[in-house]
Enzyme design. Structure first.
Site, PDB file in Angstrom:
ATOM      1  N   ASN A   9      81.618  48.442   2.360  1.00 50.12           N
ATOM      2  CA  ASN A   9      81.808  49.776   3.077  1.00 50.12           C
ATOM      3  C   ASN A   9      82.184  49.242   4.469  1.00 50.12           C
ATOM      4  O   ASN A   9      81.529  48.579   5.172  1.00 50.12           O
ATOM      5  CB  ASN A   9      79.980  50.215   3.058  1.00 50.12           C
ATOM      6  CG  ASN A   9      79.885  51.416   4.186  1.00 50.12           C
ATOM      7  OD1 ASN A   9      80.956  52.048   4.461  1.00 50.12           O
ATOM      8  ND2 ASN A   9      78.820  51.610   4.350  1.00 50.12           N
ATOM      9  N   TRP A  10      83.296  49.810   4.683  1.00 51.49           N
ATOM     10  CA  TRP A  10      84.025  49.480   6.074  1.00 51.49           C
ATOM     11  C   TRP A  10      83.387  50.267   7.266  1.00 51.49           C
ATOM     12  O   TRP A  10      83.594  49.981   8.393  1.00 51.49           O
ATOM     13  CB  TRP A  10      85.478  49.528   6.094  1.00 51.49           C
ATOM     14  CG  TRP A  10      86.108  48.418   5.399  1.00 51.49           C
ATOM     15  CD1 TRP A  10      85.501  47.416   4.607  1.00 51.49           C
ATOM     16  CD2 TRP A  10      87.566  48.195   5.610  1.00 51.49           C
ATOM     17  NE1 TRP A  10      86.421  46.480   4.158  1.00 51.49           N
ATOM     18  CE2 TRP A  10      87.731  46.932   4.965  1.00 51.49           C
ATOM     19  CE3 TRP A  10      88.604  48.815   5.987  1.00 51.49           C
ATOM     20  CZ2 TRP A  10      89.032  46.295   4.660  1.00 51.49           C
ATOM     21  CZ3 TRP A  10      89.796  48.173   6.071  1.00 51.49           C
ATOM     22  CH2 TRP A  10      89.887  47.034   5.205  1.00 51.49           C
ATOM     23  N   LYS A  11      82.816  51.440   6.769  1.00 51.63           N
ATOM     24  CA  LYS A  11      81.958  52.362   7.847  1.00 51.63           C
ATOM     25  C   LYS A  11      83.141  52.858   8.684  1.00 51.63           C
ATOM     26  O   LYS A  11      84.240  52.723   8.209  1.00 51.63           O
ATOM     27  CB  LYS A  11      80.983  51.809   8.774  1.00 51.63           C
ATOM     28  CG  LYS A  11      79.921  50.985   7.640  1.00 51.63           C
ATOM     29  CD  LYS A  11      78.550  50.611   8.361  1.00 51.63           C
ATOM     30  CE  LYS A  11      77.702  50.251   7.410  1.00 51.63           C
ATOM     31  NZ  LYS A  11      76.450  49.743   7.720  1.00 51.63           N
ATOM     32  N   HIS A  93      74.522  57.664   2.406  1.00 48.08           N
ATOM     33  CA  HIS A  93      74.074  56.115   3.042  1.00 48.08           C
ATOM     34  C   HIS A  93      73.137  56.780   4.231  1.00 48.08           C
ATOM     35  O   HIS A  93      72.991  57.826   4.514  1.00 48.08           O
ATOM     36  CB  HIS A  93      75.413  55.790   3.691  1.00 48.08           C
ATOM     37  CG  HIS A  93      75.162  54.447   4.393  1.00 48.08           C
ATOM     38  ND1 HIS A  93      74.777  54.151   5.790  1.00 48.08           N
ATOM     39  CD2 HIS A  93      75.647  53.067   3.777  1.00 48.08           C
ATOM     40  CE1 HIS A  93      74.456  52.968   6.066  1.00 48.08           C
ATOM     41  NE2 HIS A  93      75.150  52.272   4.890  1.00 48.08           N
ATOM     42  N   GLU A  95      72.931  56.136   7.037  1.00 52.71           N
ATOM     43  CA  GLU A  95      73.487  56.306   8.456  1.00 52.71           C
ATOM     44  C   GLU A  95      74.056  57.737   8.378  1.00 52.71           C
ATOM     45  O   GLU A  95      73.562  58.551   9.531  1.00 52.71           O
ATOM     46  CB  GLU A  95      74.840  55.494   8.864  1.00 52.71           C
ATOM     47  CG  GLU A  95      74.233  54.308   9.284  1.00 52.71           C
ATOM     48  CD  GLU A  95      75.300  53.174   8.901  1.00 52.71           C
ATOM     49  OE1 GLU A  95      76.636  53.494   8.621  1.00 52.71           O
ATOM     50  OE2 GLU A  95      75.054  52.169   8.916  1.00 52.71           O
ATOM     51  N   GLU A 163      69.120  50.260  -0.298  1.00 47.92           N
ATOM     52  CA  GLU A 163      69.494  49.631   0.907  1.00 47.92           C
ATOM     53  C   GLU A 163      68.332  50.026   2.034  1.00 47.92           C
ATOM     54  O   GLU A 163      68.087  50.986   2.677  1.00 47.92           O
ATOM     55  CB  GLU A 163      70.883  50.364   1.752  1.00 47.92           C
ATOM     56  CG  GLU A 163      72.058  50.060   0.766  1.00 47.92           C
ATOM     57  CD  GLU A 163      73.174  50.047   1.595  1.00 47.92           C
ATOM     58  OE1 GLU A 163      73.910  49.211   1.799  1.00 47.92           O
ATOM     59  OE2 GLU A 163      73.564  51.154   2.290  1.00 47.92           O
ATOM     60  N   GLY A 169      72.873  45.877   8.688  1.00 45.59           N
ATOM     61  CA  GLY A 169      73.410  45.359  10.180  1.00 45.59           C
ATOM     62  C   GLY A 169      72.259  44.702  10.961  1.00 45.59           C
ATOM     63  O   GLY A 169      72.669  44.407  11.976  1.00 45.59           O
ATOM     64  N   SER A 208      72.873  43.375   4.992  1.00 42.13           N
ATOM     65  CA  SER A 208      72.856  42.014   5.589  1.00 42.13           C
ATOM     66  C   SER A 208      73.245  41.080   4.350  1.00 42.13           C
ATOM     67  O   SER A 208      72.617  40.022   4.499  1.00 42.13           O
ATOM     68  CB  SER A 208      71.640  41.501   6.438  1.00 42.13           C
ATOM     69  OG  SER A 208      71.324  42.462   7.548  1.00 42.13           O
ATOM     70  N   GLY A 229      78.149  45.823   4.174  1.00 39.80           N
ATOM     71  CA  GLY A 229      78.899  46.324   5.425  1.00 39.80           C
ATOM     72  C   GLY A 229      79.670  45.228   6.058  1.00 39.80           C
ATOM     73  O   GLY A 229      80.823  45.164   5.727  1.00 39.80           O
ATOM     74  N   GLY A 230      79.237  44.676   6.978  1.00 39.76           N
ATOM     75  CA  GLY A 230      79.680  43.921   7.842  1.00 39.76           C
ATOM     76  C   GLY A 230      80.617  42.829   7.177  1.00 39.76           C
ATOM     77  O   GLY A 230      81.824  42.693   7.787  1.00 39.76           O
TER      78      GLY A 230
HETATM   79  P1  PGA Z   1      75.508  45.581   6.303  1.00 38.09           P
HETATM   80  O1  PGA Z   1      75.404  46.955   5.886  1.00 38.09           O
HETATM   81  O2  PGA Z   1      75.784  44.657   5.300  1.00 38.09           O
HETATM   82  O3  PGA Z   1      76.426  45.419   7.430  1.00 38.09           O
HETATM   83  O4  PGA Z   1      73.833  45.320   6.637  1.00 38.09           O
HETATM   84  C1  PGA Z   1      75.187  47.628   4.556  1.00 38.09           C
HETATM   85  C2  PGA Z   1      75.622  48.940   4.694  1.00 38.09           C
HETATM   86  O5  PGA Z   1      75.252  49.674   5.311  1.00 38.09           O
HETATM   87  O6  PGA Z   1      76.064  49.489   3.501  1.00 38.09           O
END
Ligand code: PGA
Length: 248
Positions: A9-11, A93, A95, A163, A169, A208, A229-230
């Site tokens: 997930n590049w966001k 998600h 967010e 999640e 993050g 993470s 994500g990251g």
């Molecule tokens: P992260 O994000 O791996 O950077 O913690 C995961 C996500 O939000 O899907």
């Protein structure tokens, strides 16, 4: 039996140059035994699809509207995502649940639209730190599952990503026992909700995930992959996670 899934997930990150990581992943995981999915921002979808095909990396979106078309400025429908060549979409998600007040019913409507458009929805759920500390994590997650999953979903048309919000993050992850407890509970509930096919809905862990913790997480029962994500932004970080999944 579904293949395991490593999803990125590049966001709201990435640019045209960043798509070169797709070439690196394709070379490194040419004969991958796992499914690989990268979800870049919408403006990169068509280019990402063109660059990744034919190859082991699938491309997905990060959100869609529940309607097929209409007066929804700034939104994109599931059919539009499909038209780019995307094959999946991340939905619900945390967010988006937080910033856009997306409810379980909203997420279910989007997931239904995605399924109808031929996209695989990755439905996200997870508890906040306050809910975890109050001993409510399982109740919250089970409620989100009940409310967000479309009826008649199957192992071919649904993926769930657990999640924990406080792990996204932050570099913090739950204990292995906590992840295992949630995934076992989700598996039971999916079997009850969907019957036998609930056993084949892939359950991803997200929050993470890194090369250094991936193998331990992937060894847990009912963990069928990760939503990353990251660490999905570069091939250097994401490739070892795919490898750990393939070896799990
Ligand atoms: P992260 O994000 O791996 O950077 O913690 C995961 C996500 O939000 O899907």
């Amino acid at each position: 039996m579904q293949r395991k899934l490593a999803a990125g997930n590049w966001k709201m990150n990435g640019d045209v140059q960043a798509l070169s990581m797709l070439d690196t992943l394709a070379q490194a995981h040419n004969k991958a035994q796992t499914d690989i999915l990268i979800c870049p921002p919408a403006h990169l979808l068509s280019q990402a699809v063109a660059r990744a095909a034919p190859g082991p990396v699938n491309i997905g979106g990060q959100n869609c509207h529940h309607a097929a078309s209409g007066a929804h400025t700034g939104d994109i429908s599931a059919g539009m995502l499909r038209e780019t060549g995307a094959t999946a979409v991340i939905l619900g998600h945390s967010e988006r649940r937080e910033a856009y007040h997306e409810s379980d019913a909203d997420v279910r409507a989007k997931a239904t639209a995605a399924q109808n458009a031929g996209l695989l929805p990755l439905v996200c759920l997870g508890e906040s730190l306050a809910e975890r500390d109050a001993g409510e994590a399982l109740a919250v997650i089970r409620g989100q599952l009940q409310g967000s999953v479309p009826e008649n979903s199957t192992g071919d048309t649904l993926v769930i990503a657990y999640e924990p919000i406080w792990a996204i993050g932050t570099g913090k992850i739950p204990s292995m026992a906590q992840i295992a407890e949630v995934h076992a509970c989700l598996r039971n509930d999916l079997r009850e909700m969907l019957g036998d096919t609930g056993a084949s809905v892939r359950l991803l862990y997200g929050g993470s995930v890194k090369a250094s913790n991936a193998a331990e997480i992937f060894a847990l029962p009912h963990v069928d992959g990760a939503l990353v994500g990251g660490a999905s932004l570069t091939a250097e970080d994401f490739s070892p996670i795919i490898t750990a999944l393939a070896h799990s």
